[in-house]
Design a protein around this motif. Structure first.
Motif, PDB file in Angstrom:
ATOM      1  N   LEU A 248       0.811  -1.216   0.000  1.00 42.09           N
ATOM      2  CA  LEU A 248       0.000   0.000   0.000  1.00 42.09           C
ATOM      3  C   LEU A 248       0.847   1.269   0.000  1.00 42.09           C
ATOM      4  O   LEU A 248       0.430   2.301  -0.529  1.00 42.09           O
ATOM      5  CB  LEU A 248      -0.933   0.019   1.221  1.00 42.09           C
ATOM      6  N   GLU A 249       2.035   1.206   0.574  1.00 41.14           N
ATOM      7  CA  GLU A 249       2.850   2.409   0.676  1.00 41.14           C
ATOM      8  C   GLU A 249       3.327   2.928  -0.679  1.00 41.14           C
ATOM      9  O   GLU A 249       3.755   4.076  -0.801  1.00 41.14           O
ATOM     10  CB  GLU A 249       4.068   2.175   1.569  1.00 41.14           C
ATOM     11  N   TYR A 250       3.223   2.095  -1.713  1.00 39.39           N
ATOM     12  CA  TYR A 250       3.648   2.534  -3.042  1.00 39.39           C
ATOM     13  C   TYR A 250       2.534   3.241  -3.810  1.00 39.39           C
ATOM     14  O   TYR A 250       2.798   3.931  -4.801  1.00 39.39           O
ATOM     15  CB  TYR A 250       4.142   1.333  -3.870  1.00 39.39           C
ATOM     16  N   LEU A 251       1.285   3.058  -3.372  1.00 37.48           N
ATOM     17  CA  LEU A 251       0.172   3.605  -4.145  1.00 37.48           C
ATOM     18  C   LEU A 251       0.226   5.118  -4.238  1.00 37.48           C
ATOM     19  O   LEU A 251       0.132   5.692  -5.332  1.00 37.48           O
ATOM     20  CB  LEU A 251      -1.159   3.160  -3.538  1.00 37.48           C
ATOM     21  N   TYR A 252       0.355   5.787  -3.115  1.00 37.33           N
ATOM     22  CA  TYR A 252       0.317   7.251  -3.142  1.00 37.33           C
ATOM     23  C   TYR A 252       1.455   7.830  -3.987  1.00 37.33           C
ATOM     24  O   TYR A 252       1.200   8.596  -4.929  1.00 37.33           O
ATOM     25  CB  TYR A 252       0.350   7.822  -1.719  1.00 37.33           C
ATOM     26  N   PRO A 253       2.719   7.505  -3.720  1.00 41.30           N
ATOM     27  CA  PRO A 253       3.793   8.117  -4.521  1.00 41.30           C
ATOM     28  C   PRO A 253       3.780   7.718  -5.983  1.00 41.30           C
ATOM     29  O   PRO A 253       4.075   8.544  -6.857  1.00 41.30           O
ATOM     30  CB  PRO A 253       5.079   7.647  -3.820  1.00 41.30           C
ATOM     31  N   SER A 327      10.779   8.026  -2.645  1.00 43.11           N
ATOM     32  CA  SER A 327      11.791   8.372  -1.645  1.00 43.11           C
ATOM     33  C   SER A 327      11.359   9.520  -0.745  1.00 43.11           C
ATOM     34  O   SER A 327      11.777   9.611   0.412  1.00 43.11           O
ATOM     35  CB  SER A 327      13.117   8.734  -2.334  1.00 43.11           C
ATOM     36  N   GLN A 328      10.509  10.411  -1.254  1.00 42.37           N
ATOM     37  CA  GLN A 328      10.009  11.510  -0.425  1.00 42.37           C
ATOM     38  C   GLN A 328       9.250  10.986   0.795  1.00 42.37           C
ATOM     39  O   GLN A 328       9.270  11.589   1.870  1.00 42.37           O
ATOM     40  CB  GLN A 328       9.029  12.383  -1.207  1.00 42.37           C
ATOM     41  N   PHE A 329       8.580   9.844   0.610  1.00 41.24           N
ATOM     42  CA  PHE A 329       7.687   9.301   1.631  1.00 41.24           C
ATOM     43  C   PHE A 329       8.313   8.155   2.414  1.00 41.24           C
ATOM     44  O   PHE A 329       7.700   7.636   3.342  1.00 41.24           O
ATOM     45  CB  PHE A 329       6.398   8.804   0.973  1.00 41.24           C
ATOM     46  N   ARG A 331      10.447   6.114   5.030  1.00 46.26           N
ATOM     47  CA  ARG A 331      10.700   6.451   6.439  1.00 46.26           C
ATOM     48  C   ARG A 331      12.158   6.806   6.722  1.00 46.26           C
ATOM     49  O   ARG A 331      12.452   7.479   7.711  1.00 46.26           O
ATOM     50  CB  ARG A 331      10.260   5.303   7.347  1.00 46.26           C
ATOM     51  N   ARG A 332      13.092   6.361   5.877  1.00 47.92           N
ATOM     52  CA  ARG A 332      14.498   6.725   6.072  1.00 47.92           C
ATOM     53  C   ARG A 332      14.992   7.720   5.024  1.00 47.92           C
ATOM     54  O   ARG A 332      15.771   8.611   5.332  1.00 47.92           O
ATOM     55  CB  ARG A 332      15.380   5.464   6.034  1.00 47.92           C
ATOM     56  N   LYS A 333      14.522   7.584   3.797  1.00 48.78           N
ATOM     57  CA  LYS A 333      15.049   8.420   2.717  1.00 48.78           C
ATOM     58  C   LYS A 333      14.396   9.792   2.630  1.00 48.78           C
ATOM     59  O   LYS A 333      14.970  10.716   2.061  1.00 48.78           O
ATOM     60  CB  LYS A 333      14.884   7.707   1.376  1.00 48.78           C
ATOM     61  N   GLY A 334      13.169   9.918   3.134  1.00 50.71           N
ATOM     62  CA  GLY A 334      12.435  11.161   2.937  1.00 50.71           C
ATOM     63  C   GLY A 334      11.900  11.761   4.220  1.00 50.71           C
ATOM     64  O   GLY A 334      12.003  11.182   5.305  1.00 50.71           O
ATOM     65  N   ARG A 335      11.299  12.938   4.090  1.00 48.42           N
ATOM     66  CA  ARG A 335      10.756  13.662   5.232  1.00 48.42           C
ATOM     67  C   ARG A 335       9.223  13.691   5.239  1.00 48.42           C
ATOM     68  O   ARG A 335       8.626  14.373   6.065  1.00 48.42           O
ATOM     69  CB  ARG A 335      11.281  15.107   5.227  1.00 48.42           C
ATOM     70  N   LEU A 336       8.598  12.982   4.311  1.00 44.31           N
ATOM     71  CA  LEU A 336       7.142  13.043   4.191  1.00 44.31           C
ATOM     72  C   LEU A 336       6.472  11.716   4.546  1.00 44.31           C
ATOM     73  O   LEU A 336       5.324  11.468   4.165  1.00 44.31           O
ATOM     74  CB  LEU A 336       6.749  13.432   2.758  1.00 44.31           C
ATOM     75  N   SER A 337       7.151  10.884   5.308  1.00 36.73           N
ATOM     76  CA  SER A 337       6.611   9.553   5.594  1.00 36.73           C
ATOM     77  C   SER A 337       5.288   9.619   6.351  1.00 36.73           C
ATOM     78  O   SER A 337       4.434   8.748   6.183  1.00 36.73           O
ATOM     79  CB  SER A 337       7.625   8.727   6.397  1.00 36.73           C
ATOM     80  N   THR A 338       5.103  10.663   7.161  1.00 34.95           N
ATOM     81  CA  THR A 338       3.845  10.791   7.914  1.00 34.95           C
ATOM     82  C   THR A 338       2.651  10.845   6.986  1.00 34.95           C
ATOM     83  O   THR A 338       1.601  10.257   7.262  1.00 34.95           O
ATOM     84  CB  THR A 338       3.868  12.054   8.797  1.00 34.95           C
ATOM     85  N   TYR A 339       2.796  11.541   5.860  1.00 30.72           N
ATOM     86  CA  TYR A 339       1.687  11.699   4.929  1.00 30.72           C
ATOM     87  C   TYR A 339       1.331  10.376   4.262  1.00 30.72           C
ATOM     88  O   TYR A 339       0.149  10.027   4.117  1.00 30.72           O
ATOM     89  CB  TYR A 339       2.024  12.752   3.882  1.00 30.72           C
ATOM     90  N   SER A 340       2.343   9.628   3.842  1.00 26.85           N
ATOM     91  CA  SER A 340       2.092   8.337   3.221  1.00 26.85           C
ATOM     92  C   SER A 340       1.489   7.364   4.231  1.00 26.85           C
ATOM     93  O   SER A 340       0.568   6.606   3.912  1.00 26.85           O
ATOM     94  CB  SER A 340       3.393   7.760   2.658  1.00 26.85           C
ATOM     95  N   ASN A 341       1.986   7.401   5.477  1.00 27.09           N
ATOM     96  CA  ASN A 341       1.448   6.527   6.522  1.00 27.09           C
ATOM     97  C   ASN A 341      -0.025   6.827   6.785  1.00 27.09           C
ATOM     98  O   ASN A 341      -0.817   5.920   7.055  1.00 27.09           O
ATOM     99  CB  ASN A 341       2.248   6.684   7.809  1.00 27.09           C
ATOM    100  N   THR A 342      -0.391   8.111   6.714  1.00 30.04           N
ATOM    101  CA  THR A 342      -1.794   8.481   6.906  1.00 30.04           C
ATOM    102  C   THR A 342      -2.665   7.860   5.826  1.00 30.04           C
ATOM    103  O   THR A 342      -3.762   7.356   6.111  1.00 30.04           O
ATOM    104  CB  THR A 342      -1.954  10.006   6.890  1.00 30.04           C
ATOM    105  N   ALA A 343      -2.192   7.889   4.591  1.00 27.86           N
ATOM    106  CA  ALA A 343      -2.955   7.296   3.488  1.00 27.86           C
ATOM    107  C   ALA A 343      -3.090   5.787   3.659  1.00 27.86           C
ATOM    108  O   ALA A 343      -4.161   5.218   3.422  1.00 27.86           O
ATOM    109  CB  ALA A 343      -2.287   7.623   2.152  1.00 27.86           C
ATOM    110  N   VAL A 344      -2.016   5.139   4.085  1.00 26.46           N
ATOM    111  CA  VAL A 344      -2.052   3.692   4.285  1.00 26.46           C
ATOM    112  C   VAL A 344      -3.005   3.328   5.417  1.00 26.46           C
ATOM    113  O   VAL A 344      -3.885   2.469   5.264  1.00 26.46           O
ATOM    114  CB  VAL A 344      -0.637   3.147   4.579  1.00 26.46           C
TER     115      VAL A 344
END
Length: 437
Positions: A248-253, A327-329, A331-344
Motif C-alpha cells: 500500500l505504501e507505493y500507491l500514493y507516490p 523516496s520523499q515518503f 521512512r528513512r530516505k524522505g521527510r514526508l513519511s507521515t503523509y504516506s502513513n496516513t494514506a495507508v
C-alpha cells in the motif's frame, strides 16, 4: 498522454483512481452517500436536489387524486407502510439514490464514489424489474420515474479504471444482481465494500508490476473468520494482510508521479503509460527527472542525496522517476513519511476494514465472514443452477480472493452445513455448489 511541457508540481497531490489524501479527516466517509452516488451512476440518474420528504408529498398528491373519497384514510396506511423505517428503499435499488440526494455530498464520500465510477468505467444498467412489485409499489415507482424527469438519463462521466479485470467482474456481478433487485437491495452495501477491497488490494499488489502489461489477479489469501491462523500456513502469512500492508505504501507516490507526467484530462494507468512511452519522450522525461530531484532536494524533502542517471531505456527512466517520488515518503530516505502513513492507515481502517481481523499473537489476517462468503458464492455462480467447487474457487481467485487447501476444506464444510452442496460421488471433482438466491 504525456505532457508536452513537463515541470515538477509544487505538491504531491493527485486525483486519479483512488481517494488517497494525506490527512486523517480525509478518510471519514458516509457510506450511505457513497452508495447513493454509485446508484446515480449505475442507473444513469441525475443527482437531484429534492429529498425524500418532497417525493412523499408528490406520492400523497398522486394517490389522493386516484383514491375514492371514502378511502381518504388509505394514504395514512401507505405512508406508514413505505415512508417509515426505510421501507421505501426496499421497493427498488434506484430509490437508494435518495441517500445521496437532497444535500451536498461531502467531498470525501464523492472522491470515494469516483473510485467506484472508475471501476464501473462507464457501465450502466436498465431500470430494475417491477414484476415482483405490488400495485402500490408500482405506483410509487412510477411516481419516482416521473419525479426523476420521467426517467431521463444522464450521460455518465467515464473514469478510467486501473484494473480492467476487476471492472469486468464488477459489471458482470451488478448485471446479475440487477435481475435480483430485492437481493441487491439487501446486499448493496456489502457489494460495494467487497469491490472496494478487491480493487484497492489488487491495485496495491500489482502497482510494482507496471512493466508487465495489463494487470491480472494477484494471489491474496484469506481465511474463514472461524478458522485459526497458525504460523505454518505460509500462504496466509506471506500473501495476505502483511503483503497488502507493505504494498500500500507505493500507491500514493506512484499514482502521484503517474498523474504528474500526464495531461490532466487523460490520466491513464501507470502500466499503460509505460507502454505508451516512446523514443520521442525520453529526453523530456530525463530532464523532468533531473528537475524533480533538484526541486525536492531544494525543499529538503529528501534525507539522502539522490542523483539522476540519464538513460535511453524507458523502463530505467520510469523506474527512477517512481523511486524519486517514493523516496520523499520513505521512512528513512524522505521527510514526508507521515503523509504516506496516513494514506495507508486511512485505507486500512476505513475502506479495507471489513476483511481485516486481529488474531492477537497471530497478528492481522484477511478474513471472510459467513455473510460475505454467501454473497461472493452467489455472485460467482450467477444465473447457473450449480457450479463445481473447484470452479467456484477459480472464480474467487479471478476476482482476487484466494483460499489455501485448509480453508477450502472448511469452505466445503460450511456449504454442507448450509445445505447447498451436491455430491455426485466421493470425488472432490464431483462436489457442486448451489446458489442461495
Amino acid at each position: 498522454m504525456i505532457k508536452k511541457n513537463l515541470a515538477p508540481p509544487s505538491n504531491n497531490a493527485f486525483t486519479s483512481f483512488l481517494p488517497l489524501r494525506t490527512k486523517d479527516k480525509h478518510y471519514k466517509f458516509c457510506w450511505d452517500s457513497v452508495l447513493g452516488y454509485l446508484v446515480h451512476i449505475l442507473y444513469s440518474k441525475s443527482l437531484f436536489t429534492k429529498n425524500v420528504y418532497e417525493f412523499k408529498g408528490l406520492c400523497e398528491k398522486n394517490f389522493s387524486k386516484n383514491l375514492e373519497s371514502d378511502d381518504s384514510g388509505l394514504w395514512d396506511v401507505i405512508e406508514k407502510m413505505y415512508f417509515q423505517n426505510d421501507e421505501l428503499f426496499k421497493i427498488s435499488p434506484e430509490f437508494l439514490i435518495f441517500k445521496a440526494a437532497g444535500k451536498e455530498i461531502d467531498a470525501n464520500s464523492k472522491k470515494l464514489g469516483d473510485m467506484y465510477a472508475g471501476v464501473l468505467n462507464g457501465f450502466t444498467v436498465e431500470s430494475s424489474s417491477v414484476t415482483n412489485l405490488n400495485f402500490l409499489e408500482r405506483e410509487i415507482k412510477s411516481e419516482f420515474d416521473k419525479f426523476h424527469v420521467s426517467g431521463k438519463k444522464t450521460t455518465p462521466k467515464e473514469f478510467p479504471t486501473y484494473l480492467p479485470f476487476i471492472s469486468e467482474y464488477f459489471k458482470k456481478d451488478l448485471h446479475f444482481l440487477n435481475k435480483k433487485p430485492h437481493y441487491l437491495i439487501s446486499n448493496f452495501n456489502a457489494v460495494i465494500r467487497l469491490y472496494g477491497f478487491l480493487y484497492i488490494s489488487q491495485m496495491a499488489l500489482s502497482i510494482n508490476n507496471w512493466a508487465c502489461g495489463e494487470p491480472k489477479s494477484e494471489p491474496c489469501f484469506f481465511i474463514l473468520d472461524n478458522e485459526k491462523a497458525s504460523e505454518e500456513r505460509s500462504q496466509v502469512k506471506n500473501c495476505g494482510y502483511d503483503k497488502i500492508r507493505d504494498h500500500l505504501e507505493y500507491l500514493y507516490p506512484y499514482l502521484f508521479m503517474n498523474e504528474a507526467l500526464q495531461e490532466k484530462n487523460n490520466v491513464q494507468p501507470l502500466w499503460k503509460l509505460f507502454d505508451e512511452i516512446n523514443d520521442s519522450h525520453i529526453d523530456g522525461l530525463n530532464n523532468f527527472g533531473e528537475d524533480f530531484i533538484a526541486d525536492r532536494t531544494e525543499r529538503k524533502w529528501y534525507n539522502t542525496e539522490l542523483n539522476w542517471q540519464r538513460s535511453e531505456d524507458k523502463k530505467n527512466v520510469l523506474a527512477q522517476l517512481l523511486e524519486a517520488s517514493h523516496s520523499q515518503f520513505h521512512r528513512r530516505k524522505g521527510r514526508l513519511s507521515t503523509y504516506s502513513n496516513t494514506a495507508v492507515k486511512g485505507t486500512l481502517l476505513n475502506i479495507l476494514d471489513p476483511f481485516i481481523q486481529n488474531r492477537k499473537r497471530g497478528g492481522n489476517v484477511l478474513a471472510f465472514n459467513q455473510d460475505y462468503i454467501v454473497l461472493l458464492t452467489n455472485l460467482v455462480i450467477g444465473e447457473r443452477e450449480k457450479l463445481r467447487f473447484h470452479e467456484v474457487i477459480k472464480e474467487f481467485e479471478a476476482r482476487g480472493v484466494y483460499f489455501d487447501k485448509q480453508s477450502q476444506q472448511n469452505l466445503v464444510d460450511f456449504y454442507e452445513r448450509m445445505g447447498n452442496v451436491v455430491r455426485m460421488s466421493d470425488s472432490g471433482d464431483a462436489v457442486y455448489v448451489r446458489p442461495t438466491v
